[in-house]
Design a protein around this motif. Structure first.
Motif: not given
Lengths: 158, 158, 158
Positions: B42, B60, B63, B123-126
């Motif tokens: 994270f 993305g 973020m 992946e989540v935060m690209e």
């Protein structure tokens, strides 16, 4: 299951991102065959609450309001912006097929991770046993937590 | 190097003071000859980003804006006041000849500390591999992190 | 006392709730006969400060103002609302006969828990030995902390 190869996670945070991390690690540990215990204390209790609760005293009621909602109401530790952050995170996690918090918790339970509420926190925050999800393991104090931790290869404070 | 005497540090925080603590401990551990692994997840990923990055999706991109800047743009967990805190901390650290974050990171790398990005967070935060510094070690999931941790005397969650 | 069964707690947080957790765990560990060391760094130093302190430089003075007060002036990590949260927590803890922070610290000291200030933090924040409570143990750096940690079953970063 190796008797001295467990994982203990003390969860004090009620932030969504930290809870995702805590449950992900717990699931990985349980999947690797490790005895896995999570001890929820203070704000972390939110992760195993049914939903809202109301304390009995004036202060307990205030805590209930401040700490309202169950696992679906937690926001990230940064950039929450009154709920927008939570929503954004959820969408991003869904878009990337990352499991949501409630499913992570279910998976952890299915894999045998024990979710212990901390006794003292329940008392101070006036949270009763019936305010917690049915799958919650028995409450524990510091002594019991340390015993689990002594059987563990890693103890994390999240 | 003792095979069961390593140090594993899970870095979830993107706060300057916590990153200083994380790198200081990692450097101390590596200097003592311990196998030292840091797993950035994270917000912690900021510590091994090149600088700005831009996600592909709308979220993305957001973020990317929220989490902009590399290791020199992180602020302390308290008293940041829109950047004044970061500046103040930097001046105080310089005045007292304490090593700045970027140098701490360089020292850690030189001593052989492995800096692993967490797969799921990327992946989540690209965040793509090319958004990270070249010295970043291979990305890892929970299973790989737990294996490092099982070889460690201490595993910290920062 | 088993030589490899200690507990090491690195306390970086200056938040009331986290300090309550840290001291509660330390007390439990010491009561179980474990060698227990707490290392206070950055904001955590507040827990072993006498009260206010004033740095010498301009920045040190500012840090003194920002980080003013001793263990009775710390607020919770959430819902402080300019001191109301602290007061509310204290009342709730008193109502439920939970020990206050200052008493927790005294109990820890009585049980032989060692309270180490971190050298580098003292220097950066310009905190002098005489700004700390008399019961503070000798200051330590990362190397000394890791030695304690290597003798420990669990090392927590709080």
């Amino acid at each position: 299951m190796d008797a001295n190869n467990g994982t203990t996670i003390i969860v004090m945070s009620g932030d969504m991102d930290k809870l995702v991390a805590a449950f992900s690690i717990a699931i990985g540990a349980a999947a690797a065959g490790k005895e896995t215990n999570m001890c929820f204390t203070f704000w972390g209790l939110k992760a195993i609450q049914k939903g809202n609760y109301t304390g009995k005293s004036f202060f307990g009621k205030m805590m209930g309001v401040l700490n309202r909602g169950g696992i679906n109401r937690v926001g990230p530790s940064r950039f929450n912006f009154g709920g927008i952050g939570r929503w954004m995170f959820k969408v991003m996690m869904r878009n990337h097929k990352v499991t949501q918090l409630e499913e992570l918790r279910k998976t952890a339970i299915d894999l045998g991770v024990k979710l212990h509420p901390c006794e003292m926190s329940m008392e101070v925050m006036e949270i009763k046993k019936e305010d917690l999800i049915n799958e919650a393991a028995q409450s524990c104090g510091v002594a019991a937590m340390l015993e689990m931790s002594d059987r563990s290869k890693q103890t994390l404070f999240i």
